[in-house]
Design a protein around this motif. Structure first.
Motif, short mmCIF file in Angstrom:
data_model
loop_
_atom_site.label_atom_id
_atom_site.label_comp_id
_atom_site.label_asym_id
_atom_site.label_seq_id
_atom_site.Cartn_x
_atom_site.Cartn_y
_atom_site.Cartn_z
N ALA A 166 0.85 -1.28 -0.02
CA ALA A 166 -0.28 0.00 0.11
C ALA A 166 0.77 1.07 0.08
O ALA A 166 1.94 1.33 0.78
CB ALA A 166 -0.91 0.14 1.24
N LEU A 167 0.49 2.01 -0.84
CA LEU A 167 1.22 3.51 -0.75
C LEU A 167 0.40 4.37 -0.40
O LEU A 167 -0.83 4.73 -0.62
CB LEU A 167 1.49 3.99 -2.42
N VAL A 168 0.67 5.15 0.77
CA VAL A 168 0.01 6.15 1.73
C VAL A 168 0.55 7.28 1.37
O VAL A 168 1.73 7.61 1.89
CB VAL A 168 -0.05 5.63 3.30
N ILE A 169 -0.04 8.33 0.80
CA ILE A 169 0.51 9.82 0.54
C ILE A 169 -0.03 10.86 1.46
O ILE A 169 -1.23 11.09 1.41
CB ILE A 169 0.28 10.13 -0.90
N GLY A 170 0.64 11.00 2.43
CA GLY A 170 0.36 11.95 3.65
C GLY A 170 0.22 11.20 4.82
O GLY A 170 -0.35 10.14 4.84
N ALA A 171 0.81 11.54 5.67
CA ALA A 171 0.80 10.94 7.09
C ALA A 171 0.35 11.76 8.26
O ALA A 171 0.66 11.91 9.35
CB ALA A 171 2.42 10.43 7.50
N GLY A 172 -0.80 12.54 7.88
CA GLY A 172 -1.11 13.58 8.58
C GLY A 172 -2.63 13.03 9.25
O GLY A 172 -2.79 12.03 9.76
N GLY A 173 -3.66 13.82 9.32
CA GLY A 173 -5.10 13.58 9.71
C GLY A 173 -5.67 12.36 9.36
O GLY A 173 -6.10 11.49 10.09
N VAL A 201 5.07 5.08 2.70
CA VAL A 201 4.46 6.41 3.32
C VAL A 201 5.21 7.69 2.86
O VAL A 201 6.61 7.60 3.05
CB VAL A 201 4.27 6.38 4.67
N MET A 202 4.61 8.59 2.16
CA MET A 202 5.25 9.68 1.62
C MET A 202 4.80 11.17 2.05
O MET A 202 3.29 11.26 2.20
CB MET A 202 5.00 9.84 0.03
N ASP A 203 5.70 11.70 2.67
CA ASP A 203 5.09 13.07 3.25
C ASP A 203 6.16 14.19 3.54
O ASP A 203 7.27 13.56 4.17
CB ASP A 203 4.28 12.91 4.68
N PRO A 204 6.38 15.24 3.33
CA PRO A 204 7.46 16.06 3.34
C PRO A 204 7.39 16.92 4.80
O PRO A 204 8.43 17.43 5.06
CB PRO A 204 7.22 17.34 2.35
#
Length: 262
Positions: free
Chosen positions: A31-38, A57-60
């Motif tokens: 699974a590719l999850v773009i954004g590790a926020g809310g 997981v991808m997030d800057p």
């Protein structure tokens, strides 16, 4: 599965619709999850707890104190740390059998072209209209199902955009790229924490059902993905509105463009 895995996932294995084969599919899935926020934080935790074997997981961004009202993968002592590394640590503590690849960069065309084709499902947990369109295009080109959600104030929405379903729309069918909405980021308007958590958990649920094969023709039970449907949630009275989502035949991403005139 070994004995520890049989025990860890036993509550899933007790379900009538859930077989060892379904769990094995999860264990081998990516699974590719773009954004590790809310949205991404709760989604990541449930993907990991269910046994999705590989998560990218991808997030800057870095963890900020204002995030902790709702971003449950992060903790106070990790304020200032990259969100992807904080999420990686949280997943390792929850389920060390999950392989996590952390990318502390913003999703762009090049990154998505590299990583989306490697994934079995993509979760869009971002909060900007432009990047949502970019993710949608990448998923459509790679033929990878996309689980997309959003939450702001007391409102949430979620759908699945699955290129494998011929009649299903893509994100751009519902939200045309040339008609961006007003800025609705929670940093500006606020968000009720349980709403964003609910949307993220539902994203994980949709992804897990897709990965385990529960929505495939002939699978036991009557599971149906949200492809072709948009669910809208109102946290003021806990009500749901379900809308049919139709494919736009002249969508600039998945449709056939009208003929040009000479």
């Amino acid at each position: 599965m070994d004995d520890d895995q049989q025990l860890r996932y036993s509550r899933h294995l007790l379900l009538d619709e859930w077989s060892e084969a379904a769990q094995e599919r999860l264990l081998s899935a990516h699974a590719l999850v773009i954004g590790a926020g809310g949205l991404g934080a709760p989604a990541l935790m449930y993907l990991a707890s269910a046994g999705v074997g590989r998560i990218t997981v991808m997030d800057p961004d870095t963890v900020d104190l204002t995030n902790l009202q709702r971003q449950i993968a992060h903790t106070t002592d990790r304020v200032g740390q990259a969100k992807v590394l904080s999420a990686q640590l949280a997943i390792a503590q929850l389920n060390p059998g999950v392989r996590v690849h952390a990318i502390a960069q913003a999703a762009d065309d090049a990154l998505l072209a590299e990583w989306v084709p490697q994934a079995d499902v993509v979760l869009d947990c971002t909060d900007r209209f432009a990047i949502r369109q970019t993710i949608n295009r990448a998923c459509r080109q790679a033929g990878v199902p996309l689980v997309s959600a959003s939450a702001v104030r007391f409102d949430g929405q979620i759908s699945v955009f699955d290129p494998r379903v011929p009649e299903a729309p893509c994100y751009a069918c519902l939200f045309p790229p040339d008609a961006p909405p007003e800025e609705t980021r929670c940093a500006m308007l606020g968000v009720f924490a349980p709403v964003v958590g609910m949307m993220g958990v539902m994203q994980a649920g949709e992804a897990i059902k897709l990965l385990a094969g529960l929505t495939e023709a002939g699978a036991p039970g009557h599971h149906q993905s949200l492809a072709g449907r948009l669910l809208i949630f109102d946290g003021r009275d806990w009500s749901w509105t379900a809308m049919r989502a139709r494919r736009n035949p002249v969508c600039p991403v998945c449709g056939t463009p009208p003929p040009t005139r000479d």
